[in-house]
Scaffold this active site. Structure first.
Site, PDB file in Angstrom:
ATOM      1  N   ARG A  91       0.869  -1.189   0.000  1.00 51.45           N
ATOM      2  CA  ARG A  91       0.000   0.000   0.000  1.00 51.45           C
ATOM      3  C   ARG A  91       0.907   1.242   0.000  1.00 51.45           C
ATOM      4  O   ARG A  91       1.784   1.370   0.857  1.00 51.45           O
ATOM      5  CB  ARG A  91      -0.935   0.000   1.214  1.00 51.45           C
ATOM      6  CG  ARG A  91      -1.911  -1.183   1.175  1.00 51.45           C
ATOM      7  CD  ARG A  91      -3.057  -1.012   2.126  1.00 51.45           C
ATOM      8  NE  ARG A  91      -3.973   0.027   1.684  1.00 51.45           N
ATOM      9  CZ  ARG A  91      -4.954   0.520   2.441  1.00 51.45           C
ATOM     10  NH1 ARG A  91      -5.121   0.081   3.677  1.00 51.45           N
ATOM     11  NH2 ARG A  91      -5.762   1.454   1.979  1.00 51.45           N
ATOM     12  N   ASP A 237      -2.698   9.134   7.406  1.00 51.63           N
ATOM     13  CA  ASP A 237      -1.859   8.100   6.799  1.00 51.63           C
ATOM     14  C   ASP A 237      -0.460   8.610   6.512  1.00 51.63           C
ATOM     15  O   ASP A 237       0.496   7.836   6.465  1.00 51.63           O
ATOM     16  CB  ASP A 237      -2.503   7.567   5.524  1.00 51.63           C
ATOM     17  CG  ASP A 237      -3.600   6.583   5.899  1.00 51.63           C
ATOM     18  OD1 ASP A 237      -4.706   7.044   6.249  1.00 51.63           O
ATOM     19  OD2 ASP A 237      -3.325   5.366   5.914  1.00 51.63           O
ATOM     20  N   LYS A 248      -8.017   9.143   4.899  1.00 46.33           N
ATOM     21  CA  LYS A 248      -9.068   8.458   4.141  1.00 46.33           C
ATOM     22  C   LYS A 248      -9.861   9.419   3.254  1.00 46.33           C
ATOM     23  O   LYS A 248     -10.178  10.541   3.658  1.00 46.33           O
ATOM     24  CB  LYS A 248     -10.000   7.752   5.132  1.00 46.33           C
ATOM     25  CG  LYS A 248     -11.162   7.000   4.543  1.00 46.33           C
ATOM     26  CD  LYS A 248     -10.781   6.015   3.457  1.00 46.33           C
ATOM     27  CE  LYS A 248      -9.698   5.033   3.854  1.00 46.33           C
ATOM     28  NZ  LYS A 248      -9.134   4.274   2.698  1.00 46.33           N
TER      29      LYS A 248
HETATM   30  O1  MRU Z   1      -7.588   2.430   3.876  1.00 44.53           O
HETATM   31  P1  MRU Z   1      -7.404   2.362   5.359  1.00 44.53           P
HETATM   32  O2  MRU Z   1      -8.580   1.792   6.083  1.00 44.53           O
HETATM   33  O3  MRU Z   1      -6.100   1.709   5.746  1.00 44.53           O
HETATM   34  O4  MRU Z   1      -7.303   3.874   5.789  1.00 44.53           O
HETATM   35  C1  MRU Z   1      -7.204   4.193   7.130  1.00 44.53           C
HETATM   36  C2  MRU Z   1      -7.269   5.633   7.364  1.00 44.53           C
HETATM   37  O5  MRU Z   1      -7.367   6.444   6.476  1.00 44.53           O
HETATM   38  C3  MRU Z   1      -7.127   6.052   8.749  1.00 44.53           C
HETATM   39  O6  MRU Z   1      -7.881   7.210   8.994  1.00 44.53           O
HETATM   40  C4  MRU Z   1      -5.668   6.366   8.950  1.00 44.53           C
HETATM   41  O7  MRU Z   1      -4.862   5.229   8.752  1.00 44.53           O
HETATM   42  C5  MRU Z   1      -5.455   6.980  10.238  1.00 44.53           C
HETATM   43  S1  MRU Z   1      -5.496   5.856  11.534  1.00 44.53           S
HETATM   44  C6  MRU Z   1      -3.861   5.708  11.759  1.00 44.53           C
END
Ligand code: MRU
Length: 353
Positions: A91, A237, A248
């Site tokens: 990712r 992230d 997100k």
């Molecule tokens: O695609 P995901 O579910 O891995 O995305 C997660 C998020 O966007 C969270 O808000 C983000 O990782 C912050 S929590 C550490």
């Protein structure tokens, strides 16, 4: 975290396996997934059986440590390099993934022989996980100072226990404050297309005994505009040096609407999410996932079986960026283990992993 009286972490290492709470099964079942090879670990990250930036980082670190344990002596370096590359390719946006793999890699490089490298890999991965738990607990303590009895908080996606090793980032302040007796109410964005808010955040809040209501993503603007929200807290992230935040998809529009309506918008993140090589949000790679995540929705049928149901006409196409970038100007403050900073450019250089 405690689930039905049983203490858990999101991910942990056993002698021959990386173990994690399977986020495909949640919220309908609590199942532990045991992964015995780095390829299985990589697949679990890619398919989001584990997700959330620090949880991805810890899982990858354990996966690399696992690879180091089983790598043959006569092909140790090549095997470990292949594992590292495979895990890095899972990712692209979550900074913790690269930070955690770097930490395990550096620990192995500093070892004097293969057996010391195996020990160092496990120790470094365990340390990443422990550091994450400590950082999230500290984020909870600092963030709780923003909360008052009776407040309504809006959050997006899942930045709780399940996105970290424990505690969470955006949700940790709520957990700390609620355990001190504050009555809080949370509006949980459902977070299409994968519904981390509806599936995971709502489930966590139930287990913490915090009142919550799920709202359709499109409803957030209405609640922000009509005075229903006191504060927004989200996770991250990746945070760029200028304070821009990748999180997100949908975070950006919530931040803009919160700003427009004078509602404080905080981002909570540990040091491992800050990218010191990334000057602004424009340089953050944004993952684009399979269009089927938008064209279909997964859930539980009346008979209890899980199913994906198509919601778009045959032949329809979709776009599916998993993250967006919120410019620093829309962010009221960055909640870190070191405290709350309201001045973007000063925080990144002072927060060293
Ligand atoms: O695609 P995901 O579910 O891995 O995305 C997660 C998020 O966007 C969270 O808000 C983000 O990782 C912050 S929590 C550490």
């Amino acid at each position: 975290m405690t689930i039905d009286g049983h203490p858990y972490r999101t991910v942990w290492l056993e002698h021959d396996a990386v173990c994690l709470l399977d986020q495909h099964a949640l919220p309908f079942a609590v199942e532990v997934l045991r992964l015995h090879t780095y390829a299985e670990v990589a697949a679990a990250i890619r398919t989001m059986r584990v997700r959330g930036a620090p949880a991805i980082g810890a899982t990858a670190a354990f996966g690399l440590a696992l690879a180091a344990q089983s790598a043959p002596e006569d092909n140790f370096l090549a095997t470990v390099r292949a594992a590292d590359q495979c895990l890095r390719a899972t990712r692209p946006t979550a900074q913790d993934l690269f930070h955690a793999l770097d930490r395990v890699g550096h620990a192995m490089t500093a070892a004097t022989d293969i057996s010391a490298a195996r020990v160092a890999a496990v120790a470094a991965a365990q340390q990443f996980a422990e550091d994450n738990v400590a950082a999230c607990r500290a984020i909870g303590e600092h963030g709780a100072t923003l909360l008052r009895d009776g407040m309504t908080v809006l959050t997006h996606c899942n930045a709780g226990w399940l996105a970290m090793v424990d505690w969470g980032t955006a949700l940790a302040p709520l957990y700390v404050a609620a355990r001190r007796g504050l009555r809080l109410h949370v509006l949980v964005d459902e977070t299409r297309p994968r519904c981390q808010g509806a599936r995971l955040t709502a489930w966590e809040l139930q287990h913490e005994g915090i009142a919550a209501e799920i709202i359709a993503d499109n409803a957030a603007g209405h609640f922000l505009h009509t005075g229903a929200v006191d504060l927004c807290i989200v996770g991250a992230d990746r945070v760029a040096v200028n304070g821009d935040v990748a999180n997100k998809i949908g975070t950006y529009e919530k931040a803009v609407v919160a700003h427009e309506n004078g509602i404080p918008f905080y981002v909570a993140a540990p040091a491992s999410t800050f990218d010191h090589a990334c000057p602004t949000g424009a340089a953050i790679p944004i993952e684009e996932r399979d269009q089927d995540e938008v064209l279909a929705i997964e859930g539980l049928l009346a008979d209890g079986t899980r199913a994906a149901v198509r919601i778009a006409p045959p032949g329809a196409r979709a776009r599916n960026p998993a993250f967006d970038v919120t410019p620093a100007r829309y962010i009221t403050g960055w909640i870190t283990a070191q405290g709350i900073s309201t001045i973007a450019p000063t925080i990144a250089p002072t927060i060293k992993p």
